[in-house]
Design a protein around this motif. Structure first.
Motif, PDB file in Angstrom:
ATOM      1  N   ASP A  13       0.843  -1.187   0.000  1.00  0.00           N
ATOM      2  CA  ASP A  13       0.000   0.000   0.000  1.00  0.00           C
ATOM      3  C   ASP A  13       0.885   1.248   0.000  1.00  0.00           C
ATOM      4  O   ASP A  13       1.142   1.845   1.041  1.00  0.00           O
ATOM      5  CB  ASP A  13      -0.928   0.013   1.226  1.00  0.00           C
ATOM      6  CG  ASP A  13      -1.843   1.240   1.231  1.00  0.00           C
ATOM      7  OD1 ASP A  13      -1.932   1.906   0.177  1.00  0.00           O
ATOM      8  OD2 ASP A  13      -2.445   1.520   2.266  1.00  0.00           O
ATOM      9  N   ALA A  40      -7.789   4.824  -8.055  1.00  0.00           N
ATOM     10  CA  ALA A  40      -8.458   3.715  -8.742  1.00  0.00           C
ATOM     11  C   ALA A  40      -7.533   2.521  -8.876  1.00  0.00           C
ATOM     12  O   ALA A  40      -7.951   1.359  -8.711  1.00  0.00           O
ATOM     13  CB  ALA A  40      -8.938   4.179 -10.119  1.00  0.00           C
ATOM     14  N   SER A  41      -6.251   2.761  -9.164  1.00  0.00           N
ATOM     15  CA  SER A  41      -5.299   1.661  -9.279  1.00  0.00           C
ATOM     16  C   SER A  41      -5.084   0.975  -7.937  1.00  0.00           C
ATOM     17  O   SER A  41      -5.016  -0.261  -7.853  1.00  0.00           O
ATOM     18  CB  SER A  41      -3.961   2.176  -9.818  1.00  0.00           C
ATOM     19  OG  SER A  41      -4.065   2.532 -11.167  1.00  0.00           O
ATOM     20  N   ALA A  43      -7.170   0.808  -5.476  1.00  0.00           N
ATOM     21  CA  ALA A  43      -8.386   0.083  -5.089  1.00  0.00           C
ATOM     22  C   ALA A  43      -8.564  -1.204  -5.881  1.00  0.00           C
ATOM     23  O   ALA A  43      -9.049  -2.206  -5.371  1.00  0.00           O
ATOM     24  CB  ALA A  43      -9.605   0.994  -5.274  1.00  0.00           C
ATOM     25  N   SER A  44      -8.168  -1.169  -7.153  1.00  0.00           N
ATOM     26  CA  SER A  44      -8.397  -2.326  -8.019  1.00  0.00           C
ATOM     27  C   SER A  44      -7.184  -3.227  -8.166  1.00  0.00           C
ATOM     28  O   SER A  44      -7.305  -4.378  -8.604  1.00  0.00           O
ATOM     29  CB  SER A  44      -8.821  -1.839  -9.412  1.00  0.00           C
ATOM     30  OG  SER A  44      -7.758  -1.114 -10.030  1.00  0.00           O
ATOM     31  N   GLY A  45      -5.999  -2.703  -7.826  1.00  0.00           N
ATOM     32  CA  GLY A  45      -4.770  -3.466  -8.042  1.00  0.00           C
ATOM     33  C   GLY A  45      -4.342  -3.491  -9.488  1.00  0.00           C
ATOM     34  O   GLY A  45      -3.440  -4.248  -9.860  1.00  0.00           O
ATOM     35  N   GLN A  46      -4.975  -2.656 -10.315  1.00  0.00           N
ATOM     36  CA  GLN A  46      -4.633  -2.606 -11.731  1.00  0.00           C
ATOM     37  C   GLN A  46      -3.483  -1.632 -11.964  1.00  0.00           C
ATOM     38  O   GLN A  46      -3.280  -0.695 -11.188  1.00  0.00           O
ATOM     39  CB  GLN A  46      -5.853  -2.168 -12.547  1.00  0.00           C
ATOM     40  CG  GLN A  46      -7.006  -3.154 -12.511  1.00  0.00           C
ATOM     41  CD  GLN A  46      -6.602  -4.519 -13.049  1.00  0.00           C
ATOM     42  OE1 GLN A  46      -6.051  -4.621 -14.152  1.00  0.00           O
ATOM     43  NE2 GLN A  46      -6.869  -5.562 -12.276  1.00  0.00           N
ATOM     44  N   TYR A  48      -1.180   1.415 -13.147  1.00  0.00           N
ATOM     45  CA  TYR A  48      -1.434   2.851 -13.268  1.00  0.00           C
ATOM     46  C   TYR A  48      -0.632   3.378 -14.444  1.00  0.00           C
ATOM     47  O   TYR A  48       0.555   3.085 -14.586  1.00  0.00           O
ATOM     48  CB  TYR A  48      -1.013   3.545 -11.971  1.00  0.00           C
ATOM     49  CG  TYR A  48      -0.952   5.062 -12.015  1.00  0.00           C
ATOM     50  CD1 TYR A  48      -1.988   5.834 -11.511  1.00  0.00           C
ATOM     51  CD2 TYR A  48       0.168   5.715 -12.525  1.00  0.00           C
ATOM     52  CE1 TYR A  48      -1.921   7.226 -11.525  1.00  0.00           C
ATOM     53  CE2 TYR A  48       0.233   7.111 -12.552  1.00  0.00           C
ATOM     54  CZ  TYR A  48      -0.813   7.849 -12.053  1.00  0.00           C
ATOM     55  OH  TYR A  48      -0.748   9.222 -12.062  1.00  0.00           O
ATOM     56  N   ARG A  72       3.344  -9.130  -7.828  1.00  0.00           N
ATOM     57  CA  ARG A  72       2.562 -10.027  -6.972  1.00  0.00           C
ATOM     58  C   ARG A  72       3.323 -11.311  -6.661  1.00  0.00           C
ATOM     59  O   ARG A  72       4.196 -11.727  -7.415  1.00  0.00           O
ATOM     60  CB  ARG A  72       1.220 -10.355  -7.651  1.00  0.00           C
ATOM     61  CG  ARG A  72       0.384  -9.131  -8.036  1.00  0.00           C
ATOM     62  CD  ARG A  72      -0.866  -9.521  -8.807  1.00  0.00           C
ATOM     63  NE  ARG A  72      -1.628  -8.362  -9.246  1.00  0.00           N
ATOM     64  CZ  ARG A  72      -2.569  -7.766  -8.526  1.00  0.00           C
ATOM     65  NH1 ARG A  72      -2.884  -8.255  -7.324  1.00  0.00           N
ATOM     66  NH2 ARG A  72      -3.214  -6.706  -9.000  1.00  0.00           N
TER      67      ARG A  72
END
Length: 255
Positions: A13, A40-41, A43-46, A48, A72
């Motif tokens: 985080d 947004a990234s 929160a979604s783990g996508q 950026y 990951r």
């Protein structure tokens, strides 16, 4: 162009550290869009990916592209985020210069007294100036290929309608033909007909490959009408002169 890559935070985080550090260097107008995209990234783990203006050592702002990807473990948990920062200032300057040149070109084309269309190698029309719209008297159809040129209505001298491949631009693209001042009967969007004088040519690169095609058109309907009227008047005058001469001869013979 310079690129720097570094691990932004070893924690899964990194929001507080990255967000605060970047915000202090961000241009004020870019802070909200960055914060929303970064949130947004997180929160979604996508990943950026965002372009923003960052403060440089000379006190000015440069455009940078920031890309941050989550790393990951085997269970899919985020271990850390790795980011790259790419200087986009020169690329943006070049893009802006190209756009300015294109805008100038389109402005010039729109003020020409002839219609101009430019197509890519498959025939998709990308440039149509204002005069070309006026000639056809209506909004031009969206054309994606030469096969769709039959949406324009034209006729051969014997009355046959043009097939898509008969149009000069189609011939220039398919065979490299250069067409000069070809007159064609055409039908406008309102159903009326006129005479179109068309010239077209392929555009080739240094290797000789066709990379585009250009067509120039002029509505010569009024010119053709005037020429035909002049021809009829001359023919009538010649006929009248011949009649007068005949009457003169006949009168002389009778006397």
């Amino acid at each position: 162009m310079s690129t720097r890559a570094r691990v932004l935070q070893s924690s899964p985080d990194p929001g507080a550290r990255f967000g605060a550090g970047a915000t202090s260097l961000l241009h004020p107008d870019d802070r909200k869009s960055h914060a929303d995209a970064w949130a947004a990234s997180l929160a979604s783990g996508q990943p950026y990916k965002h372009e923003m203006r960052l403060l440089t050592p000379d006190g000015g702002f440069h455009w940078f592209e920031v890309c941050i990807n989550p790393l990951r473990d085997e269970r899919g948990r985020i271990l850390k985020w790795l980011g790259t920062v790419t200087d986009r200032q020169e690329a943006r300057r070049l893009i802006a210069a190209v756009e300015d040149e294109r805008a100038l070109l389109l402005t010039v084309l729109d003020q020409l007294p002839v219609g101009v269309m430019v197509a890519d190698p498959v025939g998709a029309l990308h440039v149509r100036n204002r005069r070309s719209q006026d000639i056809w008297q209506g909004v031009s159809p969206v054309i994606h290929s030469v096969a769709e040129y039959d949406q324009y209505v034209g006729f051969h001298a014997d009355g046959r309608r043009y097939a898509a491949g008969d149009w000069p631009l189609a011939r220039s693209l398919s065979s490299g033909e250069v067409v000069s001042n070809e007159d064609t009967v055409f039908q406008r969007r309102d159903g009326s007909r006129g005479v179109l004088r068309v010239s077209s040519a392929p555009v080739v690169n240094a290797a000789g490959d066709v990379v585009a095609g250009c067509v120039v058109m002029e509505d010569v309907s009024e010119l053709r009408r005037m020429q035909e009227e002049h021809t009829r008047r001359l023919a009538a005058e010649e006929a009248a002169q011949a009649k007068r001469m005949l009457l003169t001869v006949v009168s002389h013979e009778l006397r």
